[in-house]
Structures are given as C-alpha cells and as structure tokens.
Write a protein that holds these residues in place. Structure first.
Motif, PDB file in Angstrom:
ATOM      1  N   VAL A 183      39.021 -48.730   8.501  1.00  0.00           N
ATOM      2  CA  VAL A 183      37.606 -48.537   8.216  1.00  0.00           C
ATOM      3  C   VAL A 183      36.834 -49.715   8.806  1.00  0.00           C
ATOM      4  O   VAL A 183      37.105 -50.869   8.461  1.00  0.00           O
ATOM      5  N   VAL A 184      35.896 -49.411   9.712  1.00  0.00           N
ATOM      6  CA  VAL A 184      35.093 -50.436  10.368  1.00  0.00           C
ATOM      7  C   VAL A 184      33.660 -50.279   9.869  1.00  0.00           C
ATOM      8  O   VAL A 184      33.037 -49.239  10.081  1.00  0.00           O
ATOM      9  N   VAL A 185      33.148 -51.313   9.194  1.00  0.00           N
ATOM     10  CA  VAL A 185      31.862 -51.217   8.517  1.00  0.00           C
ATOM     11  C   VAL A 185      30.755 -51.880   9.337  1.00  0.00           C
ATOM     12  O   VAL A 185      30.745 -53.094   9.535  1.00  0.00           O
ATOM     13  N   ASP A 186      29.859 -51.069   9.842  1.00  0.00           N
ATOM     14  CA  ASP A 186      28.642 -51.451  10.556  1.00  0.00           C
ATOM     15  C   ASP A 186      28.880 -52.463  11.675  1.00  0.00           C
ATOM     16  O   ASP A 186      28.192 -53.489  11.769  1.00  0.00           O
ATOM     17  N   ILE A 187      29.813 -52.141  12.533  1.00  0.00           N
ATOM     18  CA  ILE A 187      30.056 -52.942  13.739  1.00  0.00           C
ATOM     19  C   ILE A 187      30.808 -52.041  14.716  1.00  0.00           C
ATOM     20  O   ILE A 187      31.387 -51.033  14.315  1.00  0.00           O
ATOM     21  N   SER A 188      30.776 -52.408  15.998  1.00  0.00           N
ATOM     22  CA  SER A 188      31.512 -51.650  17.001  1.00  0.00           C
ATOM     23  C   SER A 188      32.219 -52.629  17.923  1.00  0.00           C
ATOM     24  O   SER A 188      31.944 -53.832  17.897  1.00  0.00           O
ATOM     25  N   PRO A 189      33.123 -52.145  18.778  1.00  0.00           N
ATOM     26  CA  PRO A 189      33.802 -53.022  19.737  1.00  0.00           C
ATOM     27  C   PRO A 189      32.914 -53.283  20.949  1.00  0.00           C
ATOM     28  O   PRO A 189      33.283 -53.016  22.089  1.00  0.00           O
ATOM     29  N   ALA A 190      31.737 -53.807  20.701  1.00  0.00           N
ATOM     30  CA  ALA A 190      30.765 -54.026  21.773  1.00  0.00           C
ATOM     31  C   ALA A 190      30.103 -55.375  21.584  1.00  0.00           C
ATOM     32  O   ALA A 190      30.173 -55.985  20.512  1.00  0.00           O
ATOM     33  N   GLN A 191      29.454 -55.851  22.625  1.00  0.00           N
ATOM     34  CA  GLN A 191      28.707 -57.101  22.562  1.00  0.00           C
ATOM     35  C   GLN A 191      27.546 -56.955  21.584  1.00  0.00           C
ATOM     36  O   GLN A 191      26.790 -55.994  21.655  1.00  0.00           O
ATOM     37  N   THR A 192      27.399 -57.900  20.661  1.00  0.00           N
ATOM     38  CA  THR A 192      26.356 -57.791  19.646  1.00  0.00           C
ATOM     39  C   THR A 192      25.370 -58.960  19.669  1.00  0.00           C
ATOM     40  O   THR A 192      24.527 -59.068  18.795  1.00  0.00           O
ATOM     41  N   THR A 193      25.450 -59.815  20.674  1.00  0.00           N
ATOM     42  CA  THR A 193      24.610 -61.015  20.709  1.00  0.00           C
ATOM     43  C   THR A 193      23.130 -60.689  20.624  1.00  0.00           C
ATOM     44  O   THR A 193      22.372 -61.349  19.906  1.00  0.00           O
ATOM     45  N   THR A 194      22.690 -59.669  21.365  1.00  0.00           N
ATOM     46  CA  THR A 194      21.254 -59.385  21.428  1.00  0.00           C
ATOM     47  C   THR A 194      20.713 -58.824  20.118  1.00  0.00           C
ATOM     48  O   THR A 194      19.500 -58.724  19.960  1.00  0.00           O
ATOM     49  N   ARG A 195      21.580 -58.453  19.195  1.00  0.00           N
ATOM     50  CA  ARG A 195      21.128 -57.825  17.960  1.00  0.00           C
ATOM     51  C   ARG A 195      21.121 -58.776  16.767  1.00  0.00           C
ATOM     52  O   ARG A 195      20.871 -58.363  15.650  1.00  0.00           O
ATOM     53  N   THR A 196      21.448 -60.044  16.992  1.00  0.00           N
ATOM     54  CA  THR A 196      21.612 -60.942  15.850  1.00  0.00           C
ATOM     55  C   THR A 196      20.760 -62.192  15.962  1.00  0.00           C
ATOM     56  O   THR A 196      20.292 -62.559  17.041  1.00  0.00           O
ATOM     57  N   ASN A 197      20.587 -62.838  14.812  1.00  0.00           N
ATOM     58  CA  ASN A 197      19.898 -64.121  14.742  1.00  0.00           C
ATOM     59  C   ASN A 197      20.849 -65.227  14.289  1.00  0.00           C
ATOM     60  O   ASN A 197      20.418 -66.244  13.739  1.00  0.00           O
ATOM     61  N   PHE A 198      22.131 -65.033  14.496  1.00  0.00           N
ATOM     62  CA  PHE A 198      23.112 -65.968  13.960  1.00  0.00           C
ATOM     63  C   PHE A 198      22.936 -67.390  14.496  1.00  0.00           C
ATOM     64  O   PHE A 198      23.175 -68.355  13.779  1.00  0.00           O
ATOM     65  N   ARG A 199      22.542 -67.541  15.768  1.00  0.00           N
ATOM     66  CA  ARG A 199      22.345 -68.881  16.308  1.00  0.00           C
ATOM     67  C   ARG A 199      21.231 -69.606  15.544  1.00  0.00           C
ATOM     68  O   ARG A 199      21.342 -70.802  15.264  1.00  0.00           O
ATOM     69  N   PHE A 200      20.168 -68.879  15.184  1.00  0.00           N
ATOM     70  CA  PHE A 200      19.095 -69.471  14.390  1.00  0.00           C
ATOM     71  C   PHE A 200      19.601 -69.876  13.008  1.00  0.00           C
ATOM     72  O   PHE A 200      19.221 -70.929  12.472  1.00  0.00           O
ATOM     73  N   TYR A 201      20.458 -69.029  12.416  1.00  0.00           N
ATOM     74  CA  TYR A 201      21.004 -69.342  11.103  1.00  0.00           C
ATOM     75  C   TYR A 201      21.837 -70.622  11.159  1.00  0.00           C
ATOM     76  O   TYR A 201      21.727 -71.493  10.276  1.00  0.00           O
ATOM     77  N   ILE A 202      22.677 -70.737  12.178  1.00  0.00           N
ATOM     78  CA  ILE A 202      23.518 -71.933  12.323  1.00  0.00           C
ATOM     79  C   ILE A 202      22.658 -73.176  12.467  1.00  0.00           C
ATOM     80  O   ILE A 202      22.883 -74.196  11.793  1.00  0.00           O
ATOM     81  N   ASN A 203      21.652 -73.103  13.345  1.00  0.00           N
ATOM     82  CA  ASN A 203      20.772 -74.255  13.557  1.00  0.00           C
ATOM     83  C   ASN A 203      20.055 -74.647  12.272  1.00  0.00           C
ATOM     84  O   ASN A 203      19.902 -75.834  11.953  1.00  0.00           O
ATOM     85  N   ALA A 204      19.595 -73.643  11.539  1.00  0.00           N
ATOM     86  CA  ALA A 204      18.883 -73.913  10.291  1.00  0.00           C
ATOM     87  C   ALA A 204      19.806 -74.569   9.269  1.00  0.00           C
ATOM     88  O   ALA A 204      19.416 -75.522   8.569  1.00  0.00           O
ATOM     89  N   MET A 205      21.034 -74.083   9.163  1.00  0.00           N
ATOM     90  CA  MET A 205      21.983 -74.648   8.202  1.00  0.00           C
ATOM     91  C   MET A 205      22.369 -76.074   8.589  1.00  0.00           C
ATOM     92  O   MET A 205      22.486 -76.958   7.730  1.00  0.00           O
ATOM     93  N   GLN A 206      22.549 -76.305   9.882  1.00  0.00           N
ATOM     94  CA  GLN A 206      22.922 -77.646  10.328  1.00  0.00           C
ATOM     95  C   GLN A 206      21.808 -78.661  10.088  1.00  0.00           C
ATOM     96  O   GLN A 206      22.074 -79.859   9.944  1.00  0.00           O
ATOM     97  N   ALA A 207      20.572 -78.196  10.036  1.00  0.00           N
ATOM     98  CA  ALA A 207      19.433 -79.102   9.865  1.00  0.00           C
ATOM     99  C   ALA A 207      19.140 -79.431   8.409  1.00  0.00           C
ATOM    100  O   ALA A 207      18.333 -80.324   8.121  1.00  0.00           O
ATOM    101  N   VAL A 208      19.779 -78.733   7.473  1.00  0.00           N
ATOM    102  CA  VAL A 208      19.508 -78.952   6.058  1.00  0.00           C
ATOM    103  C   VAL A 208      20.028 -80.316   5.602  1.00  0.00           C
ATOM    104  O   VAL A 208      21.146 -80.710   5.929  1.00  0.00           O
ATOM    105  N   THR A 209      19.226 -81.024   4.859  1.00  0.00           N
ATOM    106  CA  THR A 209      19.653 -82.278   4.228  1.00  0.00           C
ATOM    107  C   THR A 209      19.317 -82.211   2.746  1.00  0.00           C
ATOM    108  O   THR A 209      18.193 -81.872   2.370  1.00  0.00           O
ATOM    109  N   VAL A 210      20.314 -82.504   1.927  1.00  0.00           N
ATOM    110  CA  VAL A 210      20.139 -82.459   0.478  1.00  0.00           C
ATOM    111  C   VAL A 210      20.760 -83.707  -0.127  1.00  0.00           C
ATOM    112  O   VAL A 210      21.913 -84.024   0.161  1.00  0.00           O
ATOM    113  N   SER A 211      20.020 -84.404  -0.962  1.00  0.00           N
ATOM    114  CA  SER A 211      20.515 -85.613  -1.597  1.00  0.00           C
ATOM    115  C   SER A 211      21.590 -85.294  -2.630  1.00  0.00           C
ATOM    116  O   SER A 211      21.483 -84.317  -3.384  1.00  0.00           O
ATOM    117  N   SER A 212      22.603 -86.124  -2.678  1.00  0.00           N
ATOM    118  CA  SER A 212      23.696 -85.927  -3.622  1.00  0.00           C
ATOM    119  C   SER A 212      23.270 -86.200  -5.062  1.00  0.00           C
ATOM    120  O   SER A 212      23.993 -85.855  -5.996  1.00  0.00           O
TER     121      SER A 212
END
Length: 308
Positions: A154-183
C-alpha cells in the motif's frame, strides 16, 4: 466509502488471480556536509519500532512514516486495524527520524536495507507493507528489490516519480535550522517560541504543528530529533526515486488524497510499468496526510484491500 477509482489497463488484464498473493544553546542544527551515497557495503542501522499485537495468524502489517514523521503518526490507525483485522501491526521509525539512530546517509536503498534488517531480526518473513510519502517510496523500493518479503503493498499519497516541484521541504528545513530556543525556557514556552520562528517560512498551522512534534529536550537543551543535516544533504534523493527495471507483481494499492497533487495522471505510466497489478484510489476531501484527515476512510480502504 465513496472513492474515485481508476484501474490501469494492465491491471485489468493481469487480473487479481494472476497477481501473486502474496546541540548547545543557539541554533539547533548545523549545516549539511557533502555525503557519500549508500552502497551495499553500508551496515544497516537498528530501527526503533512499536508492536500492536493481534490475535490472528495473518501476515503482519508494517507502517512506514513520511519525511519529518515518526512511528507514532500511525499509532491510532494501528490500534484500529488490530481490532478490525486481528493482525499484528508494526510502526517503525526510519533512520534519522523519531528515536531511530542518526546516520549521514539517507537514501531509499539504505532505508530498504534497514527495513529488511529489522524484519529479519524479528523473524518476519513476509508482511503487508504500508508506506506514506517518503515511507511509501521506501515501501516501493523494498517491494521492487525484495518482492518475496512483501505479500501486499500500500503506497499512500506518493508515486515513483520526481516530487521536488510539489513540495516546500527545503523551506521547512531552512526554517527549522534557523530556530533558536533558550534552554532556560519551560517546554510549553519553548514550543510557542519555536512556532513563532517557524511561522516566517511555514505558513500552514497544521504543518508547523507537525514539524514541532520533532522538538525535544535532551540533557537540558532543546533540539530537533530529526537529522536535519542528513535530510538537507539527501533531499534530492528523497524527492526522487531509484532507477529500477524490476517489477512488483503482487497486489498493490496506491491511495491518494483527492485534494493532493502527489499522485497525478502524469505518474500513471511509471506506476503501471513498475506495479502492473496496481489499483489507484482517491479519498475525497483528503490532503497529503490522508490518515490524519480521513482516518476512518483510510482504515476502511486498507481493510477492504486486505480482503480483496
């Protein structure tokens, strides 16, 4: 349940009878170094997993989550399927996700090797493999390279195809890497502060909440439990799919969200080539996260597929 169903011509011709049954304070993450690709000499990592025991003797169900997800994404689904089918259900954390070990390599070949290693260790010779998004590509890779291990797919909402143009994952990674939180902050305050910082690049509230499930406190420091460096370095691998000339001829269900663009008609020829006995179904009013949007419809679709 009302679903829009499309059958491939080859799937109709093959027929079900012919298909085989079968960190310190400050920024939480560093940059992304250049990494070598996976090779057969790489040792698999020991994945963490949860087991939901059923009383039946049927083949177990194995769930694989998507990028930034974890095994807990499918806990409520797993419990429902145990009650409905009686089968044992496993939910698994991929490498660099959840509580599984971190590793600089993050390719589908490597993740399929991890899965085989775990199933061998658990003495599971055959399973029903269910994967969402990135996990769906791991499931497809496993079925195409180790078909005897997969009774149904069972393959849920994905195909064996290039999906780069359909995602914002690079933005998510950049946003997460930029987060700073005091301990020094309590967890609830730290979470709100992290969300405020994510909001600049991650506009959708539901996506921010999903990403924040990865915010953890370890030894008095807040950090992301996902390996952002490895994800960033291998994002092209994650968004693409291995070049394979094999086929998986077992019963296969591609289950898409009707409001999602991850499985489109442009993908049908490649799905047909690799999975000649595939059936595609769409769940109405569901986005990419079908199991969260429409859990009852999702469970019904899985149950019906197991009985087909």
């Amino acid at each position: 349940m009302s679903v829009l169903r499309r059958w491939f011509q080859t799937g109709l011709l093959c027929g079900r009878a012919q298909c085989r049954s079968a960190a310190g304070r400050g920024s939480m993450c560093g940059g992304a170094p250049a990494l070598a690709r996976f090779s057969s000499s790489e040792s698999p990592v020991n994945l963490t997993y949860d087991v939901f025991d059923g009383k039946g003797e049927s083949t177990p169900l194995v769930f694989l989550h998507g990028l930034f997800g974890s095994k807990s994404n499918f806990h409520s689904i797993a419990k429902s399927l145990v009650q409905r089918t009686g089968r044992k259900v496993l939910t698994i954390d991929a490498r660099n996700h959840g509580t599984s070990p971190h590793h600089p390599v993050l390719t589908y070949e490597a993740m399929a090797s991890d899965l085989k290693h775990l199933l061998t260790k658990l003495h599971i010779e055959k399973c029903v493999l269910i994967g969402h998004s990135m996990g769906g590509k791991v499931a497809m890779t496993t079925a195409l390279t180790q078909p005897d291990l997969v009774e149904r797919l069972v393959v849920v909402d994905i195909s064996p195809a290039q999906t780069t143009t359909r995602t914002n994952f690079r933005f998510y990674i950049n946003a997460m890497q930029a987060v700073t939180v005091s301990s020094t902050l309590p967890r609830s305050t730290a979470r709100r502060m992290a969300e405020d910082q994510l909001r600049k690049q991650v506009k959708e509230h539901s996506v921010r909440q999903f990403l924040l499930t990865n915010l953890v406190e370890t030894n008095g420091q807040y950090s992301w439990r996902v390996n952002l460096a490895a994800i960033s370095a291998h994002l092209d691998d994650i968004m693409s799919f291995p070049s394979l000339d094999t086929t998986y001829d077992g019963p296969t269900l591609f289950l898409g969200g009707a409001s999602s663009a991850y499985i489109s008609s442009e993908d049908y020829p490649e799905i047909q080539r690799l999975f000649p006995c595939a059936d595609i179904q769409y769940i109405p009013d569901a986005s990419h996260w079908i199991h969260a949007d429409k859990p009852l419809d999702f469970i019904s679709s899985i149950s019906s597929f197991l009985q087909s």
